[in-house]
Design a protein around this motif. Structure first.
Motif, PDB file in Angstrom:
ATOM      1  N   GLU A  34     128.408  63.308 -50.606  1.00  0.00           N
ATOM      2  CA  GLU A  34     128.148  64.732 -50.366  1.00  0.00           C
ATOM      3  C   GLU A  34     129.238  65.599 -50.989  1.00  0.00           C
ATOM      4  O   GLU A  34     128.939  66.618 -51.640  1.00  0.00           O
ATOM      5  N   VAL A  35     130.482  65.209 -50.819  1.00  0.00           N
ATOM      6  CA  VAL A  35     131.590  65.977 -51.406  1.00  0.00           C
ATOM      7  C   VAL A  35     131.490  65.937 -52.935  1.00  0.00           C
ATOM      8  O   VAL A  35     131.667  66.963 -53.600  1.00  0.00           O
ATOM      9  N   ALA A  36     131.190  64.773 -53.479  1.00  0.00           N
ATOM     10  CA  ALA A  36     131.071  64.643 -54.934  1.00  0.00           C
ATOM     11  C   ALA A  36     129.998  65.590 -55.467  1.00  0.00           C
ATOM     12  O   ALA A  36     130.201  66.263 -56.485  1.00  0.00           O
ATOM     13  N   ARG A  37     128.874  65.642 -54.793  1.00  0.00           N
ATOM     14  CA  ARG A  37     127.789  66.532 -55.220  1.00  0.00           C
ATOM     15  C   ARG A  37     128.245  67.985 -55.143  1.00  0.00           C
ATOM     16  O   ARG A  37     127.994  68.778 -56.048  1.00  0.00           O
ATOM     17  N   ASP A  38     128.967  68.332 -54.073  1.00  0.00           N
ATOM     18  CA  ASP A  38     129.423  69.716 -53.882  1.00  0.00           C
ATOM     19  C   ASP A  38     130.402  70.167 -54.970  1.00  0.00           C
ATOM     20  O   ASP A  38     130.381  71.314 -55.384  1.00  0.00           O
ATOM     21  N   ILE A  39     131.259  69.262 -55.421  1.00  0.00           N
ATOM     22  CA  ILE A  39     132.280  69.666 -56.403  1.00  0.00           C
ATOM     23  C   ILE A  39     131.915  69.269 -57.838  1.00  0.00           C
ATOM     24  O   ILE A  39     132.650  69.575 -58.770  1.00  0.00           O
ATOM     25  N   GLY A  40     130.793  68.567 -58.010  1.00  0.00           N
ATOM     26  CA  GLY A  40     130.297  68.282 -59.351  1.00  0.00           C
ATOM     27  C   GLY A  40     130.946  67.096 -60.054  1.00  0.00           C
ATOM     28  O   GLY A  40     131.114  67.119 -61.264  1.00  0.00           O
ATOM     29  N   VAL A  41     131.309  66.082 -59.286  1.00  0.00           N
ATOM     30  CA  VAL A  41     131.843  64.855 -59.897  1.00  0.00           C
ATOM     31  C   VAL A  41     130.955  63.689 -59.478  1.00  0.00           C
ATOM     32  O   VAL A  41     130.143  63.808 -58.554  1.00  0.00           O
ATOM     33  N   SER A  42     131.112  62.561 -60.131  1.00  0.00           N
ATOM     34  CA  SER A  42     130.292  61.407 -59.767  1.00  0.00           C
ATOM     35  C   SER A  42     130.799  60.804 -58.461  1.00  0.00           C
ATOM     36  O   SER A  42     132.009  60.748 -58.224  1.00  0.00           O
ATOM     37  N   PRO A  43     129.882  60.359 -57.619  1.00  0.00           N
ATOM     38  CA  PRO A  43     130.305  59.725 -56.360  1.00  0.00           C
ATOM     39  C   PRO A  43     131.188  58.498 -56.596  1.00  0.00           C
ATOM     40  O   PRO A  43     132.165  58.295 -55.871  1.00  0.00           O
ATOM     41  N   ALA A  44     130.865  57.712 -57.608  1.00  0.00           N
ATOM     42  CA  ALA A  44     131.667  56.515 -57.890  1.00  0.00           C
ATOM     43  C   ALA A  44     133.084  56.901 -58.296  1.00  0.00           C
ATOM     44  O   ALA A  44     134.058  56.270 -57.877  1.00  0.00           O
ATOM     45  N   GLY A  45     133.202  57.936 -59.099  1.00  0.00           N
ATOM     46  CA  GLY A  45     134.530  58.393 -59.523  1.00  0.00           C
ATOM     47  C   GLY A  45     135.359  58.882 -58.357  1.00  0.00           C
ATOM     48  O   GLY A  45     136.528  58.516 -58.204  1.00  0.00           O
ATOM     49  N   LEU A  46     134.755  59.699 -57.507  1.00  0.00           N
ATOM     50  CA  LEU A  46     135.470  60.220 -56.332  1.00  0.00           C
ATOM     51  C   LEU A  46     135.840  59.078 -55.390  1.00  0.00           C
ATOM     52  O   LEU A  46     136.946  59.046 -54.847  1.00  0.00           O
TER      53      LEU A  46
END
Length: 101
Positions: free
Chosen positions: A32-44
């Motif tokens: 959810e945070v990754a989607r909110d800030i525009g990064v990949s979930p795997a990267g985050l």
């Protein structure tokens, strides 16, 4: 239709720190945070896991960021030293071969 780029984005250390802090403080999942800030979930997720390791909370045997950087530096230094040693050896073999002909 959007086209995805094959090049990876580079994020500043400050951006990564802020993203990790947001994961810890928001109560949202990493996805959810990754989607909110525009990064990949795997990267985050990787950033969060590396942060845990850097703080001594990671799995046994996991390398900290400082250890990874040192390993890269030492491997580069070994390659350079191997090349330095290789040149005189090749020169010696070349001249020894010339004398026998």
């Amino acid at each position: 239709m959007s086209k995805k780029s094959n090049t990876s984005k580079r994020y500043s250390a400050e951006f990564k720190r802020d993203a990790i802090a947001l994961v810890h403080s928001s109560g949202e999942t990493v996805t959810e945070v990754a989607r909110d800030i525009g990064v990949s979930p795997a990267g985050l997720r990787n950033w969060v896991n590396q942060d845990k390791t850097d703080r001594g909370l990671g799995p046994a045997g996991a390398l900290t960021t400082a250890e990874r950087e040192e390993l890269v530096r030492l491997r580069r230094q070994v390659r350079e030293l191997e090349q330095t040693v290789e040149v005189p050896g090749k020169a010696t073999a070349f001249f020894a071969n010339r004398k026998t002909k």
